[in-house]
Design a protein around this motif. Sequence first.
Motif, PDB file in Angstrom:
ATOM      1  N   GLN A  79       0.832  -1.204   0.000  1.00  0.00           N
ATOM      2  CA  GLN A  79       0.000   0.000   0.000  1.00  0.00           C
ATOM      3  C   GLN A  79       0.869   1.258   0.000  1.00  0.00           C
ATOM      4  O   GLN A  79       1.915   1.310   0.647  1.00  0.00           O
ATOM      5  N   ASP A  82     -16.890  -5.356   1.353  1.00  0.00           N
ATOM      6  CA  ASP A  82     -16.493  -4.992  -0.001  1.00  0.00           C
ATOM      7  C   ASP A  82     -17.379  -3.918  -0.626  1.00  0.00           C
ATOM      8  O   ASP A  82     -16.881  -3.010  -1.300  1.00  0.00           O
ATOM      9  N   CYS A  99     -16.575  -0.477   0.878  1.00  0.00           N
ATOM     10  CA  CYS A  99     -15.255  -0.035   0.423  1.00  0.00           C
ATOM     11  C   CYS A  99     -15.277   0.340  -1.054  1.00  0.00           C
ATOM     12  O   CYS A  99     -14.602   1.294  -1.468  1.00  0.00           O
ATOM     13  N   ALA A 100     -16.070  -0.379  -1.837  1.00  0.00           N
ATOM     14  CA  ALA A 100     -16.188  -0.038  -3.260  1.00  0.00           C
ATOM     15  C   ALA A 100     -16.808   1.340  -3.432  1.00  0.00           C
ATOM     16  O   ALA A 100     -16.377   2.125  -4.296  1.00  0.00           O
ATOM     17  N   ARG A 101     -17.811   1.653  -2.634  1.00  0.00           N
ATOM     18  CA  ARG A 101     -18.440   2.969  -2.735  1.00  0.00           C
ATOM     19  C   ARG A 101     -17.457   4.064  -2.317  1.00  0.00           C
ATOM     20  O   ARG A 101     -17.409   5.135  -2.947  1.00  0.00           O
ATOM     21  N   LYS A 149     -14.229   3.946  -2.593  1.00  0.00           N
ATOM     22  CA  LYS A 149     -13.263   4.073  -3.688  1.00  0.00           C
ATOM     23  C   LYS A 149     -13.855   4.894  -4.827  1.00  0.00           C
ATOM     24  O   LYS A 149     -13.184   5.777  -5.392  1.00  0.00           O
ATOM     25  N   THR A 150     -15.113   4.645  -5.154  1.00  0.00           N
ATOM     26  CA  THR A 150     -15.781   5.377  -6.220  1.00  0.00           C
ATOM     27  C   THR A 150     -15.879   6.862  -5.895  1.00  0.00           C
ATOM     28  O   THR A 150     -15.767   7.714  -6.794  1.00  0.00           O
ATOM     29  N   GLY A 206     -13.747   8.558  -4.315  1.00  0.00           N
ATOM     30  CA  GLY A 206     -12.427   9.175  -4.284  1.00  0.00           C
ATOM     31  C   GLY A 206     -11.800   9.252  -2.913  1.00  0.00           C
ATOM     32  O   GLY A 206     -10.834   9.995  -2.709  1.00  0.00           O
ATOM     33  N   GLY A 241      -8.322   6.440   1.604  1.00  0.00           N
ATOM     34  CA  GLY A 241      -8.051   5.208   2.320  1.00  0.00           C
ATOM     35  C   GLY A 241      -8.896   5.088   3.568  1.00  0.00           C
ATOM     36  O   GLY A 241      -9.593   6.037   3.968  1.00  0.00           O
ATOM     37  N   THR A 295     -11.446  -4.032  -4.383  1.00  0.00           N
ATOM     38  CA  THR A 295     -11.844  -2.643  -4.621  1.00  0.00           C
ATOM     39  C   THR A 295     -10.651  -1.733  -4.863  1.00  0.00           C
ATOM     40  O   THR A 295     -10.798  -0.665  -5.442  1.00  0.00           O
ATOM     41  N   GLY A 296      -9.474  -2.136  -4.387  1.00  0.00           N
ATOM     42  CA  GLY A 296      -8.292  -1.295  -4.520  1.00  0.00           C
ATOM     43  C   GLY A 296      -8.202  -0.188  -3.492  1.00  0.00           C
ATOM     44  O   GLY A 296      -7.281   0.640  -3.547  1.00  0.00           O
ATOM     45  N   LEU A 297      -9.133  -0.141  -2.517  1.00  0.00           N
ATOM     46  CA  LEU A 297      -9.078   0.878  -1.479  1.00  0.00           C
ATOM     47  C   LEU A 297      -8.008   0.505  -0.465  1.00  0.00           C
ATOM     48  O   LEU A 297      -8.081  -0.569   0.138  1.00  0.00           O
TER      49      LEU A 297
END
Length: 243
Positions: free
Chosen positions: A48, A107, A110-112, A114-115, A117, A120, A136-138
């Motif tokens: 990370q 998930d 966390c996806a929301r 990430k969307t 912006g 972390g 999700t990449g967060l």
Amino acid sequence: METEPLALDAKVIQALSGVSTATLTTVLLKKGLRNVWLRGTRPLTPDQPRLVGRAFTLRFVPAREDLATPASWGSPISTRAAIEAMPAGCIAVVGALGVTDAGIFGDILCARMKTRGVAGLVTDGVVRDLAGVLGTGLPVWCQGTAAPPSVAGLTFVGWQEPIACGGVAVFPNDVIVVDADGAVLIPAALLDDVIAAALEQERLESWIMSQVEAGMPLPGLYPPNEANTARYRAWAKANDTRG
């Protein structure tokens, strides 16, 4: 009362992105602040990036059976509603009382984030749906994972108010820096002074490392005595590119 989120100047982010949390704890210690490292905030994956952002705070209290129910997820006071108030670039800092048997976010949440912006997630608790969260990449700093949902052990009560996270008092819009060593808080009112001191500390330690690599012994070098301080200052002056 919820505190309005504030943006963080891009120059501040750039400056602190080159400063380790280890250096920041040293600088803050010299300013009299010992309790600034959020205990239990470990990177969920080892790769990370170092992040810098304003704290957007969320607070849990112990579970109470009449409040901590699946129905509460649809309440106006819910983690779902809090996420919709998060500005781009913030770091979500969640006080979860150190509870490790109930995952605060999974998930989908966390996806929301990430969307939206969000930079972390930092918490003294744990997350759930590990594979999905990683997908999700967060970037997440926490104590690990657990399968049960948050309501199995916690009640969500609000956002953008003072919280305790990892034994540290975190106020909305304080600045958070996170890297492989965990999360460190910089009080918003001390930001400019800390940046100046941290950049100088990093520069000094870089010079000390170069001396160590050249074979110099540590006594009198780390920390530098009067003679080595003079050597460092001469080197710094000769290599000053700051205009």
